[in-house]
Write an enzyme that holds these catalytic residues in place. Structure first.
Site, PDB file in Angstrom:
ATOM      1  N   CYS A 143       2.734  -6.877   6.744  1.00  0.00           N
ATOM      2  CA  CYS A 143       2.910  -5.493   7.177  1.00  0.00           C
ATOM      3  C   CYS A 143       2.205  -5.421   8.515  1.00  0.00           C
ATOM      4  O   CYS A 143       0.983  -5.486   8.583  1.00  0.00           O
ATOM      5  CB  CYS A 143       2.300  -4.481   6.217  1.00  0.00           C
ATOM      6  N   CYS A 146      -0.087  -2.047   8.857  1.00  0.00           N
ATOM      7  CA  CYS A 146      -1.274  -1.824   8.013  1.00  0.00           C
ATOM      8  C   CYS A 146      -1.301  -2.842   6.881  1.00  0.00           C
ATOM      9  O   CYS A 146      -1.599  -4.010   7.125  1.00  0.00           O
ATOM     10  CB  CYS A 146      -1.355  -0.393   7.517  1.00  0.00           C
ATOM     11  N   CYS A 148       1.009  -2.631   3.742  1.00  0.00           N
ATOM     12  CA  CYS A 148       1.990  -2.366   2.686  1.00  0.00           C
ATOM     13  C   CYS A 148       2.229  -3.652   1.887  1.00  0.00           C
ATOM     14  O   CYS A 148       2.411  -4.723   2.462  1.00  0.00           O
ATOM     15  CB  CYS A 148       3.310  -1.888   3.295  1.00  0.00           C
TER      16      CYS A 148
END
Ligand code: FE
Length: 243
Positions: A143, A146, A148
């Protein structure tokens, strides 16, 4: 948690962006276009994350001082969800796909439903996509914005998955990131990197290990590591299963 910024020992070099840049090889990136517009509607943009981390740390300190929790016990708990319970769910999904071709087809066409049929569903797993490793293609998941991650099948993300070096370098030079995890692919293999979003969480279906025809579904699941399902690793060797 307090471990948030500590790199895991299996990917320490990820902190060094200049490591082993020569291994570009045949790696290619096929980041679908939507990655750059990817909608992060979930509640962990960086300002919130810092705030949350601070609050969690304060709470942990307070609870420890009051004697309500043992930091050691907390670490065991986190380790359990990061490394044991979570990824075992995903391993069952993979082993089923390896032994049941109809399930495999279902998994590849509608992963959310196929995974939910095994009772693995819930937050951060609402829209699952399974990408299959083949003789030609190796898939990796990240991700870039961030962290995920498909919680119902993999549990909590490892620290390195959330680290800035992994998130940026796996896109730029996936082969060198793989090398740091101790994985060297055949030179002809193409690496495809999938960027998870708030909407879509990816899970890698690794290639079934060689010489595993005689193994049961349960034994096969034991060969599936968390990293194999992120694409930073491969399944264990079939000879490691004791019969
Ligand atoms: Fe994210």
């Amino acid at each position: 948690m307090t471990q948030q910024n500590t790199p895991d020992n299996d990917a320490t070099n990820l902190a060094d962006p200049n490591t082993d840049q020569s291994r570009q090889g045949s790696a290619s990136q096929q980041l679908p276009r939507e990655h750059h517009q990817h909608h992060h509607e979930h509640h962990h943009d960086h300002s919130h994350l810092d705030d949350t981390a601070l609050r969690v740390r304060s709470l942990e300190t307070l609870l420890t001082q009051k004697g309500y929790i043992e930091p050691e016990a907390l670490n065991v708990l986190i380790d359990t969800y990061e490394n044991k319970v979570g990824p075992r769910n995903g391993a069952k999904v993979i082993a089923k796909a390896w032994t049941n071709d109809r399930y495999r087809q279902w998994l590849l066409s509608d992963a959310t439903a196929a995974i939910a049929s095994l009772d693995f569903s819930g937050r951060q797993g609402e829209h699952m996509v399974v990408v299959e490793n083949t003789a030609q293609v190796h898939n990796m998941v990240v991700c870039t914005l961030c962290s995920c991650y498909p919680w119902p099948v993999l549990g909590l993300p490892p620290t390195w998955y959330k680290s800035a070096p992994y998130r940026s370098r796996v896109v730029i030079d996936p082969a060198s990131v793989l090398a740091e995890f101790g994985v060297t692919l055949e030179p002809h293999k193409k690496i495809t990197v999938w960027d998870s979003t708030a909407e879509v969480r990816y899970l890698v279906l690794p290639e079934r290990p060689a010489n595993s025809e005689h193994l049961t579904e349960e034994q096969l699941a034991a060969l599936v590591t968390r990293d194999a399902m992120i694409g930073t690793g491969l399944p264990l060797d079939s000879s490691l299963v004791s019969l």
